[in-house]
Design an enzyme around this catalytic site. Structure first.
Site, PDB file in Angstrom:
ATOM      1  N   GLY A   1       0.804  -1.220   0.000  1.00 16.87           N
ATOM      2  CA  GLY A   1       0.000   0.000   0.000  1.00 16.87           C
ATOM      3  C   GLY A   1       0.833   1.264   0.000  1.00 16.87           C
ATOM      4  N   TYR A   2       0.204   2.338   0.479  1.00 16.78           N
ATOM      5  CA  TYR A   2       0.810   3.671   0.499  1.00 16.78           C
ATOM      6  C   TYR A   2       2.062   3.719   1.373  1.00 16.78           C
ATOM      7  CZ  TYR A   2      -3.353   5.429  -1.832  1.00 16.78           C
ATOM      8  OH  TYR A   2      -4.346   5.653  -2.752  1.00 16.78           O
ATOM      9  N   VAL A   3       2.140   2.845   2.367  1.00 21.09           N
ATOM     10  CA  VAL A   3       3.309   2.814   3.236  1.00 21.09           C
ATOM     11  C   VAL A   3       4.317   1.759   2.779  1.00 21.09           C
ATOM     12  CG1 VAL A   3       4.101   2.264   5.566  1.00 21.09           C
ATOM     13  CG2 VAL A   3       2.144   3.749   5.242  1.00 21.09           C
TER      14      VAL A   3
ATOM     15  N   PHE B   1      -7.482  14.371  -0.623  1.00 20.60           N
ATOM     16  CA  PHE B   1      -7.508  14.943   0.745  1.00 20.60           C
ATOM     17  C   PHE B   1      -6.418  15.982   0.954  1.00 20.60           C
ATOM     18  CE2 PHE B   1      -4.083  13.205   3.441  1.00 20.60           C
ATOM     19  CZ  PHE B   1      -3.544  12.211   2.632  1.00 20.60           C
TER      20      PHE B   1
ATOM     21  N   PRO C   1      -7.727  -0.351   9.615  1.00 24.08           N
ATOM     22  CA  PRO C   1      -8.824   0.622   9.561  1.00 24.08           C
ATOM     23  C   PRO C   1      -9.677   0.609  10.836  1.00 24.08           C
ATOM     24  CG  PRO C   1      -9.348  -1.319   8.245  1.00 24.08           C
ATOM     25  CD  PRO C   1      -7.944  -1.491   8.728  1.00 24.08           C
TER      26      PRO C   1
ATOM     27  N   CYS D   1      -5.339   8.625   7.919  1.00 26.18           N
ATOM     28  CA  CYS D   1      -4.674   8.424   9.211  1.00 26.18           C
ATOM     29  C   CYS D   1      -5.239   9.216  10.376  1.00 26.18           C
ATOM     30  CB  CYS D   1      -3.193   8.748   9.072  1.00 26.18           C
ATOM     31  SG  CYS D   1      -2.338   7.530   8.073  1.00 26.18           S
ATOM     32  N   PHE D   2      -5.355  10.527  10.244  1.00 28.40           N
ATOM     33  CA  PHE D   2      -5.629  11.359  11.424  1.00 28.40           C
ATOM     34  C   PHE D   2      -6.866  10.908  12.205  1.00 28.40           C
ATOM     35  CE2 PHE D   2      -3.167  15.503  10.258  1.00 28.40           C
ATOM     36  CZ  PHE D   2      -1.990  14.826  10.500  1.00 28.40           C
TER      37      PHE D   2
ATOM     38  N   ALA E   1       1.891  11.329  17.916  1.00 33.96           N
ATOM     39  CA  ALA E   1       2.326  12.262  16.867  1.00 33.96           C
ATOM     40  C   ALA E   1       1.124  12.672  16.013  1.00 33.96           C
ATOM     41  CB  ALA E   1       3.411  11.624  15.996  1.00 33.96           C
TER      42      ALA E   1
HETATM   43  P1  NAD Z   1      -3.219   0.400   2.266  1.00 37.22           P
HETATM   44  O1  NAD Z   1      -4.647   0.059   2.411  1.00 37.22           O
HETATM   45  O2  NAD Z   1      -2.774   1.277   1.162  1.00 37.22           O
HETATM   46  O3  NAD Z   1      -2.366  -0.959   2.109  1.00 37.22           O
HETATM   47  C1  NAD Z   1      -2.540  -2.064   2.918  1.00 37.22           C
HETATM   48  C2  NAD Z   1      -2.401  -3.314   2.053  1.00 37.22           C
HETATM   49  O4  NAD Z   1      -2.351  -4.469   2.895  1.00 37.22           O
HETATM   50  C3  NAD Z   1      -3.563  -3.564   1.091  1.00 37.22           C
HETATM   51  O5  NAD Z   1      -3.085  -3.567  -0.234  1.00 37.22           O
HETATM   52  C4  NAD Z   1      -4.102  -4.947   1.509  1.00 37.22           C
HETATM   53  O6  NAD Z   1      -4.539  -5.737   0.413  1.00 37.22           O
HETATM   54  C5  NAD Z   1      -2.902  -5.559   2.165  1.00 37.22           C
HETATM   55  N1  NAD Z   1      -3.158  -6.709   3.035  1.00 37.22           N
HETATM   56  C6  NAD Z   1      -4.191  -6.992   3.852  1.00 37.22           C
HETATM   57  N2  NAD Z   1      -4.018  -8.159   4.484  1.00 37.22           N
HETATM   58  C7  NAD Z   1      -2.820  -8.649   4.069  1.00 37.22           C
HETATM   59  C8  NAD Z   1      -2.056  -9.803   4.364  1.00 37.22           C
HETATM   60  N3  NAD Z   1      -2.485 -10.694   5.245  1.00 37.22           N
HETATM   61  N4  NAD Z   1      -0.871  -9.962   3.754  1.00 37.22           N
HETATM   62  C9  NAD Z   1      -0.407  -9.041   2.871  1.00 37.22           C
HETATM   63  N5  NAD Z   1      -1.092  -7.941   2.546  1.00 37.22           N
HETATM   64  C10 NAD Z   1      -2.278  -7.742   3.138  1.00 37.22           C
HETATM   65  O7  NAD Z   1      -2.747   0.987   3.675  1.00 37.22           O
HETATM   66  P2  NAD Z   1      -1.600   2.069   3.972  1.00 37.22           P
HETATM   67  O8  NAD Z   1      -2.139   3.425   3.757  1.00 37.22           O
HETATM   68  O9  NAD Z   1      -0.357   1.637   3.304  1.00 37.22           O
HETATM   69  O10 NAD Z   1      -1.443   1.877   5.551  1.00 37.22           O
HETATM   70  C11 NAD Z   1      -0.835   0.735   6.096  1.00 37.22           C
HETATM   71  C12 NAD Z   1      -0.559   0.976   7.570  1.00 37.22           C
HETATM   72  O11 NAD Z   1       0.373   2.053   7.714  1.00 37.22           O
HETATM   73  C13 NAD Z   1      -1.769   1.377   8.380  1.00 37.22           C
HETATM   74  O12 NAD Z   1      -1.666   0.831   9.669  1.00 37.22           O
HETATM   75  C14 NAD Z   1      -1.663   2.885   8.454  1.00 37.22           C
HETATM   76  O13 NAD Z   1      -2.282   3.418   9.611  1.00 37.22           O
HETATM   77  C15 NAD Z   1      -0.175   3.079   8.545  1.00 37.22           C
HETATM   78  N6  NAD Z   1       0.315   4.391   8.054  1.00 37.22           N
HETATM   79  C16 NAD Z   1      -0.203   4.940   6.925  1.00 37.22           C
HETATM   80  C17 NAD Z   1       0.299   6.148   6.436  1.00 37.22           C
HETATM   81  C18 NAD Z   1      -0.261   6.785   5.195  1.00 37.22           C
HETATM   82  O14 NAD Z   1       0.052   7.934   4.930  1.00 37.22           O
HETATM   83  N7  NAD Z   1      -1.060   6.104   4.398  1.00 37.22           N
HETATM   84  C19 NAD Z   1       1.350   6.764   7.104  1.00 37.22           C
HETATM   85  C20 NAD Z   1       1.872   6.165   8.248  1.00 37.22           C
HETATM   86  C21 NAD Z   1       1.340   4.968   8.709  1.00 37.22           C
HETATM   87  C1  UDX Z   2      -0.268  12.217   8.279  1.00 37.31           C
HETATM   88  C2  UDX Z   2       0.982  12.600   9.079  1.00 37.31           C
HETATM   89  O1  UDX Z   2       1.403  13.912   8.711  1.00 37.31           O
HETATM   90  C3  UDX Z   2       2.100  11.605   8.847  1.00 37.31           C
HETATM   91  O2  UDX Z   2       3.205  11.912   9.670  1.00 37.31           O
HETATM   92  C4  UDX Z   2       1.583  10.210   9.162  1.00 37.31           C
HETATM   93  O3  UDX Z   2       2.583   9.253   8.924  1.00 37.31           O
HETATM   94  C5  UDX Z   2       0.343   9.895   8.351  1.00 37.31           C
HETATM   95  O4  UDX Z   2      -0.647  10.897   8.584  1.00 37.31           O
HETATM   96  P1  UDX Z   2      -1.043  12.510   5.757  1.00 37.31           P
HETATM   97  O5  UDX Z   2      -2.385  12.157   6.279  1.00 37.31           O
HETATM   98  O6  UDX Z   2      -0.523  11.767   4.576  1.00 37.31           O
HETATM   99  O7  UDX Z   2       0.072  12.338   6.904  1.00 37.31           O
HETATM  100  O8  UDX Z   2      -1.019  14.070   5.361  1.00 37.31           O
HETATM  101  P2  UDX Z   2      -0.846  15.419   6.185  1.00 37.31           P
HETATM  102  O9  UDX Z   2       0.082  16.267   5.436  1.00 37.31           O
HETATM  103  O10 UDX Z   2      -0.548  15.195   7.609  1.00 37.31           O
HETATM  104  O11 UDX Z   2      -2.281  16.091   6.062  1.00 37.31           O
HETATM  105  C6  UDX Z   2      -3.419  15.537   6.688  1.00 37.31           C
HETATM  106  C7  UDX Z   2      -4.625  16.436   6.467  1.00 37.31           C
HETATM  107  O12 UDX Z   2      -4.520  17.632   7.231  1.00 37.31           O
HETATM  108  C8  UDX Z   2      -4.813  16.873   5.011  1.00 37.31           C
HETATM  109  O13 UDX Z   2      -6.187  16.811   4.686  1.00 37.31           O
HETATM  110  C9  UDX Z   2      -4.338  18.301   5.004  1.00 37.31           C
HETATM  111  O14 UDX Z   2      -4.933  19.079   4.007  1.00 37.31           O
HETATM  112  C10 UDX Z   2      -4.753  18.756   6.402  1.00 37.31           C
HETATM  113  N1  UDX Z   2      -3.953  19.889   6.902  1.00 37.31           N
HETATM  114  C11 UDX Z   2      -2.612  19.746   7.103  1.00 37.31           C
HETATM  115  C12 UDX Z   2      -4.568  21.102   7.169  1.00 37.31           C
HETATM  116  O15 UDX Z   2      -5.792  21.230   7.012  1.00 37.31           O
HETATM  117  N2  UDX Z   2      -3.804  22.140   7.644  1.00 37.31           N
HETATM  118  C13 UDX Z   2      -2.470  22.024   7.845  1.00 37.31           C
HETATM  119  O16 UDX Z   2      -1.851  23.008   8.272  1.00 37.31           O
HETATM  120  C14 UDX Z   2      -1.846  20.792   7.567  1.00 37.31           C
END
Ligand code: NAD
Ligand code: UDX
Length: 466
Positions: A13-15, A337, A92, A275-276, A222
């Site tokens: 995924g995104y991470v 977003f 989620p 996330c938030f 955080a």
């Molecule tokens: P995402 O939904 O983009 O990706 C998660 C992936 O995991 C999906 O593709 C899903 O199919 C897969 N999955 C589910 N069960 C599985 C399994 N058993 N084996 C392998 N893959 C499996 O999610 P994301 O945005 O990457 O977030 C992942 C985690 O990181 C979450 O806990 C989130 O809170 C955290 N996180 C996200 C961000 C962000 O900006 N998106 C930042 C920091 C932390």
């Molecule tokens: C956030 C955290 O910043 C990151 O450290 C963590 O790992 C995942 O969650 P993200 O959700 O990707 O990252 O984006 P972020 O830049 O934090 O913005 C979150 C939301 O807040 C956005 O909708 C943004 O538009 C809003 N925002 C941010 C504001 O409305 N005002 C601000 O000053 C900053």
């Protein structure tokens, strides 16, 4: 030649993918395999059309794919071949059952533990990167131990991720800090050293080692603090509007105080993203579980303020447009977003659009990266029984969205909206022509001079009243 150190990431995924991409970029002697249960997603990572937009990610994928970075749907091979396994699956908010809407759905986390235990024939370091409720690491350990093959052991580390979408690669290349949590045992400390080596490009001073539960709670804290800053400045925006102050001047005025700092003081339509809100709920639910009533109330207010800010924006639109937007074309600029991402998860645009659809408006939506399918799916999820086709069109440029509309809503801070030619824009709209700027993108004074009626969150009454 040295054999590359084999690691694996569960969750593409995104991470997971940006993290593995940067680890490969920085470590020529690492081989990383990203596994996902979602076959379509893996196929997309292997193709020309990557699953989502993230600046600079495509370049690294192209350079490293099939050389040191691999994508796979073979769980057994991916897991068994690796010495170190990152867990990056989704966590989620629960949608049903006890704690629905608040607690964390740990199904995916637990499924990874069961898969790891089942397929591991050698000892592994397990790196919990997903954002989880505090103490999840000990639950992970329990499930792993209970299902491990004979003589196989697991060392669990917590290593939360702080990157933000839209700047993921930049954040990963130059993180403010890396947090690693582990037990105070010899084997855990050894594992921490191995993980530290993977982050070879990060200065030692920026690596924070803690116990497992602190590390898990650092992540929730955080995000709670960051979200709280956004809600705090939005609360002040409302005060500014009624008193004649300007929230952006206030942000500058307080941001230069080094104890406060200038970042995350952007007032607007509230925070979105995956996330938030989820992580705040995660924290709140944890506190409810331990019966910490005042702490629960304290953090709940951050979410309440965020919901309020979206609704307040819609109320401004209705007030200014004489409470009548039925059948009027409204141009929605931006649906993601935040800028520089195609991600729309929990975007304020979804909720604001939904309010307006229920008022009977005809929305013409344009976003530079969010796809039509995603936008329609997000909106349909809120009103499953409404035929959206009558009220929503998604267009591929700002011009088509704006043409013959009564109002422009700026809901994402994309750079291209800053460059809108306001004079030309005015000409092609119905009159009176309104701009509702939810992201502080437009020069209000100039827009007013041209003839627009404008509203911009947190700016003085003098601009906002007619
Ligand atoms: P995402 O939904 O983009 O990706 C998660 C992936 O995991 C999906 O593709 C899903 O199919 C897969 N999955 C589910 N069960 C599985 C399994 N058993 N084996 C392998 N893959 C499996 O999610 P994301 O945005 O990457 O977030 C992942 C985690 O990181 C979450 O806990 C989130 O809170 C955290 N996180 C996200 C961000 C962000 O900006 N998106 C930042 C920091 C932390
Ligand atoms: C956030 C955290 O910043 C990151 O450290 C963590 O790992 C995942 O969650 P993200 O959700 O990707 O990252 O984006 P972020 O830049 O934090 O913005 C979150 C939301 O807040 C956005 O909708 C943004 O538009 C809003 N925002 C941010 C504001 O409305 N005002 C601000 O000053 C900053």
């Amino acid at each position: 030649e040295k054999k590359p150190y084999p690691i694996c990431c569960l969750g593409a995924g995104y991470v997971g993918v940006p993290t593995m991409a940067v680890i490969c970029e920085k470590n020529p002697d690492i081989k990383a395999t990203v596994f996902d249960v979602d076959e379509k997603r893996i196929a997309a990572w292997k193709s020309e059309n990557l699953p989502f937009y993230e600046p600079d990610l495509e370049d690294i994928i192209k350079a490293k794919r099939d050389k040191s970075l691999f994508f796979s749907t073979d769980a057994e091979k991916s897991i068994n071949e690796a010495d170190l396994i990152y867990i990056c699956v989704g966590t989620p908010t629960k949608t049903t059952g006890i704690g629905a809407g608040m607690g964390t759905n740990l199904t995916y986390i637990e499924s990874t533990a069961r898969m790891i235990a089942k397929y591991s024939k050698t000892n592994k370091i397990i790196v919990e990167k997903s954002t989880v409720p505090v103490q999840t690491s000990s639950y992970l350990e329990k499930v792993l131990k209970a299902n491990a093959q004979p003589n196989v052991t697991f060392e669990i580390l917590s290593n939360p991720e702080f990157m933000a979408e839209g700047s993921a690669i930049r954040d990963l290349r130059k993180p403010d800090r890396v947090v690693i949590g582990g037990k105070d045992t010899e084997s855990a400390q050894k594992a921490i050293e191995i993980l530290k080596k993977i982050y070879c490009w990060v200065d030692d001073k920026q690596i924070v080692t803690t116990n497992l539960f602190s590390s898990e709670l650092i992540k929730l804290t955080a995000n709670a603090f960051l979200a709280q800053r956004v809600s705090s400045i939005n609360a002040i925006a409302e005060v500014a509007e009624v008193t004649g102050a300007n929230v952006h001047e206030i942000a500058r005025g307080i941001g230069l105080d080094s104890r406060i700092g200038p970042k995350f003081l952007g007032a607007g339509i509230g925070f979105g993203g995956s996330c938030f809100q989820k992580d705040l709920f995660n924290l709140i639910y944890l506190c409810e579980w331990f019966n910490l009533k005042e702490v629960v109330a304290y953090w709940k207010q951050v979410v309440i303020m965020n919901d309020h800010q979206r609704k307040r924006f819609v109320m401004k639109i209705l007030n200014k447009m004489f409470n009548n937007i039925t059948s009027k074309k409204i141009s929605v600029l931006g649906f993601a977003f935040k800028k520089d991402t195609s991600d729309t998860r929990e975007s304020p645009a979804i909720y604001i659009s939904d309010y307006l659809i229920k008022e009977g408006a005809h929305l013409s939506i344009y976003d530079p990266k969010a796809t039509k399918e995603t936008i329609l799916r997000d909106l349909q999820a809120l009103t499953p029984n409404v035929n959206l086709e009558k009220q929503v069109t998604v267009v591929s440029n700002a011009q088509d969205s704006i043409k013959e509309s009564h109002a422009i809503l700026i809901l994402t801070d994309w750079d291209e909206f800053k460059e809108l030619n306001l004079a030309e824009t005015y000409k092609i709209m119905e009159k009176p022509a309104y701009i509702f700027d939810g992201r502080n993108v437009i020069d209000q004074k100039e827009a007013r001079k041209i003839g627009f009626e404008t509203y911009s969150v947190g700016t003085p009454l003098i601009y906002n009243s007619d």
